[in-house]
Design a protein around this motif. Sequence first.
Motif, PDB file in Angstrom:
ATOM      1  N   ASP C   9      49.003 -37.999  33.230  1.00 55.67           N
ATOM      2  CA  ASP C   9      48.351 -39.239  32.766  1.00 55.67           C
ATOM      3  C   ASP C   9      48.285 -39.249  31.236  1.00 55.67           C
ATOM      4  OD1 ASP C   9      47.891 -40.135  35.321  1.00 55.67           O
ATOM      5  OD2 ASP C   9      45.720 -39.781  35.321  1.00 55.67           O
ATOM      6  N   ALA C  10      47.813 -38.130  30.685  1.00 55.67           N
ATOM      7  CA  ALA C  10      47.613 -38.063  29.240  1.00 55.67           C
ATOM      8  C   ALA C  10      48.942 -38.092  28.496  1.00 55.67           C
ATOM      9  CB  ALA C  10      46.825 -36.801  28.878  1.00 55.67           C
ATOM     10  N   LEU C  11      49.939 -37.383  29.029  1.00 57.60           N
ATOM     11  CA  LEU C  11      51.248 -37.341  28.365  1.00 57.60           C
ATOM     12  C   LEU C  11      51.903 -38.716  28.331  1.00 57.60           C
ATOM     13  CD1 LEU C  11      53.650 -35.806  27.133  1.00 57.60           C
ATOM     14  CD2 LEU C  11      54.469 -35.400  29.464  1.00 57.60           C
ATOM     15  N   ILE C  12      51.916 -39.383  29.465  1.00 55.08           N
ATOM     16  CA  ILE C  12      52.575 -40.686  29.536  1.00 55.08           C
ATOM     17  C   ILE C  12      51.792 -41.710  28.704  1.00 55.08           C
ATOM     18  CG2 ILE C  12      53.386 -42.517  31.087  1.00 55.08           C
ATOM     19  CD1 ILE C  12      54.917 -39.806  31.267  1.00 55.08           C
ATOM     20  N   ALA C  13      50.470 -41.585  28.721  1.00 54.78           N
ATOM     21  CA  ALA C  13      49.648 -42.490  27.901  1.00 54.78           C
ATOM     22  C   ALA C  13      49.937 -42.281  26.415  1.00 54.78           C
ATOM     23  CB  ALA C  13      48.164 -42.252  28.189  1.00 54.78           C
ATOM     24  N   ALA C  14      50.100 -41.025  25.995  1.00 52.32           N
ATOM     25  CA  ALA C  14      50.398 -40.740  24.593  1.00 52.32           C
ATOM     26  C   ALA C  14      51.737 -41.361  24.201  1.00 52.32           C
ATOM     27  CB  ALA C  14      50.435 -39.236  24.354  1.00 52.32           C
ATOM     28  N   GLN C  15      52.726 -41.220  25.102  1.00 51.38           N
ATOM     29  CA  GLN C  15      54.050 -41.772  24.821  1.00 51.38           C
ATOM     30  C   GLN C  15      53.970 -43.293  24.669  1.00 51.38           C
ATOM     31  OE1 GLN C  15      56.672 -39.960  24.245  1.00 51.38           O
ATOM     32  NE2 GLN C  15      58.432 -41.346  24.466  1.00 51.38           N
ATOM     33  N   ARG C  16      53.187 -43.938  25.509  1.00 49.72           N
ATOM     34  CA  ARG C  16      53.008 -45.393  25.406  1.00 49.72           C
ATOM     35  C   ARG C  16      52.279 -45.768  24.116  1.00 49.72           C
ATOM     36  NH1 ARG C  16      56.807 -47.766  27.822  1.00 49.72           N
ATOM     37  NH2 ARG C  16      56.740 -47.890  30.085  1.00 49.72           N
ATOM     38  N   LEU C  17      51.163 -45.097  23.843  1.00 43.91           N
ATOM     39  CA  LEU C  17      50.359 -45.470  22.670  1.00 43.91           C
ATOM     40  C   LEU C  17      51.132 -45.289  21.370  1.00 43.91           C
ATOM     41  CD1 LEU C  17      46.859 -44.045  23.596  1.00 43.91           C
ATOM     42  CD2 LEU C  17      47.359 -46.414  22.938  1.00 43.91           C
ATOM     43  N   ALA C  18      52.004 -44.268  21.349  1.00 46.56           N
ATOM     44  CA  ALA C  18      52.753 -44.006  20.117  1.00 46.56           C
ATOM     45  C   ALA C  18      53.724 -45.150  19.798  1.00 46.56           C
ATOM     46  CB  ALA C  18      53.498 -42.684  20.224  1.00 46.56           C
ATOM     47  N   GLU C  19      53.993 -46.008  20.780  1.00 44.35           N
ATOM     48  CA  GLU C  19      54.846 -47.167  20.498  1.00 44.35           C
ATOM     49  C   GLU C  19      54.218 -48.065  19.448  1.00 44.35           C
ATOM     50  OE1 GLU C  19      55.818 -49.317  24.081  1.00 44.35           O
ATOM     51  OE2 GLU C  19      56.391 -47.481  25.138  1.00 44.35           O
ATOM     52  N   TRP C  20      52.873 -47.949  19.279  1.00 45.66           N
ATOM     53  CA  TRP C  20      52.183 -48.829  18.329  1.00 45.66           C
ATOM     54  C   TRP C  20      52.375 -48.414  16.872  1.00 45.66           C
ATOM     55  CZ3 TRP C  20      50.342 -53.517  18.560  1.00 45.66           C
ATOM     56  CH2 TRP C  20      50.013 -54.058  19.810  1.00 45.66           C
ATOM     57  N   THR C  26      46.439 -54.293  12.163  1.00 47.51           N
ATOM     58  CA  THR C  26      46.054 -53.943  10.788  1.00 47.51           C
ATOM     59  C   THR C  26      46.449 -52.483  10.575  1.00 47.51           C
ATOM     60  OG1 THR C  26      43.870 -53.063  11.341  1.00 47.51           O
ATOM     61  CG2 THR C  26      43.980 -55.423  10.900  1.00 47.51           C
ATOM     62  N   LEU C  27      46.522 -52.087   9.320  1.00 40.58           N
ATOM     63  CA  LEU C  27      46.859 -50.689   9.045  1.00 40.58           C
ATOM     64  C   LEU C  27      45.739 -49.773   9.501  1.00 40.58           C
ATOM     65  CD1 LEU C  27      48.417 -51.074   5.514  1.00 40.58           C
ATOM     66  CD2 LEU C  27      49.597 -50.589   7.657  1.00 40.58           C
ATOM     67  N   GLU C  28      44.502 -50.237   9.354  1.00 41.97           N
ATOM     68  CA  GLU C  28      43.370 -49.440   9.808  1.00 41.97           C
ATOM     69  C   GLU C  28      43.490 -49.168  11.310  1.00 41.97           C
ATOM     70  OE1 GLU C  28      43.157 -51.906   7.606  1.00 41.97           O
ATOM     71  OE2 GLU C  28      41.810 -51.314   5.966  1.00 41.97           O
ATOM     72  N   GLU C  29      43.916 -50.181  12.056  1.00 43.82           N
ATOM     73  CA  GLU C  29      44.067 -50.010  13.500  1.00 43.82           C
ATOM     74  C   GLU C  29      45.275 -49.123  13.825  1.00 43.82           C
ATOM     75  OE1 GLU C  29      41.870 -50.779  15.686  1.00 43.82           O
ATOM     76  OE2 GLU C  29      43.019 -50.316  17.491  1.00 43.82           O
ATOM     77  N   ASP C  30      46.282 -49.159  12.991  1.00 45.28           N
ATOM     78  CA  ASP C  30      47.436 -48.279  13.163  1.00 45.28           C
ATOM     79  C   ASP C  30      46.972 -46.820  13.157  1.00 45.28           C
ATOM     80  OD1 ASP C  30      50.279 -47.443  13.017  1.00 45.28           O
ATOM     81  OD2 ASP C  30      50.586 -49.479  12.310  1.00 45.28           O
ATOM     82  N   VAL C  31      46.100 -46.513  12.195  1.00 43.78           N
ATOM     83  CA  VAL C  31      45.568 -45.146  12.086  1.00 43.78           C
ATOM     84  C   VAL C  31      44.745 -44.808  13.335  1.00 43.78           C
ATOM     85  CG1 VAL C  31      44.037 -43.633  10.747  1.00 43.78           C
ATOM     86  CG2 VAL C  31      45.559 -45.214   9.559  1.00 43.78           C
ATOM     87  N   ALA C  32      43.933 -45.753  13.787  1.00 42.40           N
ATOM     88  CA  ALA C  32      43.073 -45.516  14.951  1.00 42.40           C
ATOM     89  C   ALA C  32      43.901 -45.263  16.216  1.00 42.40           C
ATOM     90  CB  ALA C  32      42.140 -46.711  15.159  1.00 42.40           C
ATOM     91  N   LEU C  33      44.936 -46.079  16.431  1.00 44.49           N
ATOM     92  CA  LEU C  33      45.750 -45.922  17.637  1.00 44.49           C
ATOM     93  C   LEU C  33      46.521 -44.604  17.616  1.00 44.49           C
ATOM     94  CD1 LEU C  33      47.065 -49.572  18.073  1.00 44.49           C
ATOM     95  CD2 LEU C  33      45.448 -48.380  19.551  1.00 44.49           C
ATOM     96  N   ALA C  34      46.983 -44.213  16.431  1.00 42.91           N
ATOM     97  CA  ALA C  34      47.681 -42.929  16.327  1.00 42.91           C
ATOM     98  C   ALA C  34      46.727 -41.779  16.630  1.00 42.91           C
ATOM     99  CB  ALA C  34      48.287 -42.762  14.937  1.00 42.91           C
ATOM    100  N   ASN C  35      45.460 -41.921  16.202  1.00 35.69           N
ATOM    101  CA  ASN C  35      44.456 -40.904  16.530  1.00 35.69           C
ATOM    102  C   ASN C  35      44.305 -40.749  18.033  1.00 35.69           C
ATOM    103  OD1 ASN C  35      43.364 -39.528  14.424  1.00 35.69           O
ATOM    104  ND2 ASN C  35      41.657 -40.931  14.085  1.00 35.69           N
ATOM    105  N   ILE C  36      44.228 -41.870  18.720  1.00 35.44           N
ATOM    106  CA  ILE C  36      44.037 -41.827  20.173  1.00 35.44           C
ATOM    107  C   ILE C  36      45.276 -41.238  20.837  1.00 35.44           C
ATOM    108  CG2 ILE C  36      43.606 -43.234  22.236  1.00 35.44           C
ATOM    109  CD1 ILE C  36      42.022 -45.154  20.408  1.00 35.44           C
ATOM    110  N   ALA C  37      46.450 -41.614  20.354  1.00 35.16           N
ATOM    111  CA  ALA C  37      47.691 -41.055  20.897  1.00 35.16           C
ATOM    112  C   ALA C  37      47.724 -39.537  20.692  1.00 35.16           C
ATOM    113  CB  ALA C  37      48.907 -41.701  20.236  1.00 35.16           C
ATOM    114  N   LEU C  38      47.285 -39.096  19.516  1.00 35.31           N
ATOM    115  CA  LEU C  38      47.265 -37.652  19.230  1.00 35.31           C
ATOM    116  C   LEU C  38      46.290 -36.923  20.141  1.00 35.31           C
ATOM    117  CD1 LEU C  38      47.465 -37.474  15.333  1.00 35.31           C
ATOM    118  CD2 LEU C  38      48.971 -36.286  16.937  1.00 35.31           C
TER     119      LEU C  38
END
Lengths: 337, 94, 225
Positions: C9-20, C26-38
């Motif tokens: 679940d976590a691996l596939i979710a990370a792969q999906r989120l990293a598409e963002w 916004t750039l601020e949200e770019d940083v936030a989504l990458a955090n969640i993917a990480l």
Amino acid sequence: MPAVAGAERLLGEVEEAEAALREAAERALDGEASFDAVIAADQKIEPRDAMPDAYRAGLIRQIAQHAHSEIIGMQPEGNWISRAPSLRRKAILLAKVQDEAGHGLYLYAAAETLGVSRAELDTALLTGKQKYSSIFNYPTLSWADMGAIGWLVDGAAIVNQVPLCRCSYGPYARAMIRVCKEESFHQRQGYQSLYVLAQGTPEQRAMAQDAVDRWWYPSLAMFGPPDADSTHSAQSMAWKVKRFSNDELRQRFVDMCVPQAEILGVTLPDPNLTWNELRGHYDYTSPDFDELMRVVKGDGPCSRQRLAHRNRAHEDGAWVREAAAAYAAKKNRKVMA
Amino acid sequence: MTSDVPLWEVFVRPRRGLAHTHAGSLHAPDADMALRHARDLYTRRQEGVSIWVVPAAEITASSPDEKDSFFDPAADKIYRHPTFYELPEGVAHL
Amino acid sequence: MELLALGDDALIAAQRLAEWVSRAPTLEEDVALANIALDQLGAARMLLATVGDEDELAYRRDDHQFRNCLLAELPLGPSRGDLDFGWTMSWLLMLSAAQLLRYTDLAAVADEHAAGIGAKAVKESTYHLDHATMWMHRLGGGTEQSHRRVQEAVDALWPYGHELTEGVRDRWLAIVEPVLAEAGLTRPADRWRPDGGRVGRHTEHLSYLLAEMQSLHRAHPGAQW
């Protein structure tokens, strides 16, 4: 992995610049400190100080271009996150690209202290009115490009950026100190990643050499046109925004890379690369500056693609930004009522 | 990223026992989002244990033109500093 | 629940989120989504490493060997290649609420190593849930357009919540329903209940995702990276 010669030294210079910043802050200036007096005393200009219009405009141009480069720079590397060949490499690359967004944001904030708004800066990037580093207009064609970018492109960026930690404009100097400290891992991971490839299978070794062949000259071009043709340099040096000339920094970079390439076991694609005893430096072939100018003007292999990508993200996100603004406005009204 | 998005100044307390210090700024439509973005942007490397966000527009700053009248009068009040007072030898804990 | 399934679940979710990355509103949200993917990637690596070699598991299995729920592998928009922010936040709300419950349970198991992974991941999931909640409020209560778009996303994703929450559904509803209510969104009716992910019967989307993720690794068998 063998140590990356030079990386420690550069990080040491960042620490020294930070110490110098604190030390300069301790030295009081006598009486009314004019702009020139502050510059002469190696102190920092701060946002609300009086400053020449050209100083302000030049800094806005430079900091904005720097910020835009971080943001556009996310694309060529972001290109390989989904295909990273191990989970460890995927995590490293994702963290690195995320740092680039963060660094873009630190720099936009520094530019904004000069009286330009973030919206203006965004528009200037999206319309192509302001430039970003030409290096990001080259494609990333293989995984080895992640290593070559880390080693050469981040390496060149650090050589360029470390002196900016001593820039006379306080917010820019402070942002650069933060950026340089955080980026110290970027170059190392690139070098280490390339090292693993260079020691790997024949296919991996070929991949590494091909990446170095493609990124070497564009990295040299990152230092800008030769000193004789550089339009902004002299004034910028007098105002202590810039501390070394383009050619000085380029030479410093070449001198750093040659021994690093030997340890890697890759060949730098320059038959004229030889140690010059007299100068105490390596002689090298200059990059093609006509190509640099073409890329700067928007005709790089990926120039249109990079800008289109940024514009698409901006347009696709418009409804989200509008929603957040509308929600905030509704909440404010509730508080007022 | 649109013109209306307010600017926030971010202050981070690096460790327990230290004061919040200015870390930088960012844009966010409201305070909650500003706080979360500040967490993601300015504490990615465990730089803080507490964050304040303040709307930049709400900060009233002294003007550099008034610098002399604001700060110089404090310069001759050296009696506010403990080093002004010479103590007899042997006095401890003072 | 099986650690392999949680890790997938976590691996596939990370792969999906990293598409963002480089595409956020916004750039601020770019940083936030990458955090969640990480965070998702970090949790995946720890979980997979308890089962076997993380890279063997991530790169050498075919789609029918993956045990992630169907929700995790869905494109982050109505169809393949789409990237829709309202869709992504609805997806993250559903996923992170379930992960929070799974990890809370994991933190309480006897095996100290597994419990440690759970305890770390609980904190991360709490933050992901908080992030999704914040955005659901803003999109649900923002503009007419944002309200419509996020409601459509919730409606489309809701059926996949059944497989996601097997065994923890009541606790999950107790988290998710109040968020939807606060955001002014309608909780969809329970009808269609697609499943099969946990036994390796996936949607059409997973093999595309894996083809991209595994291409380089598989092209160089035995190579070190």
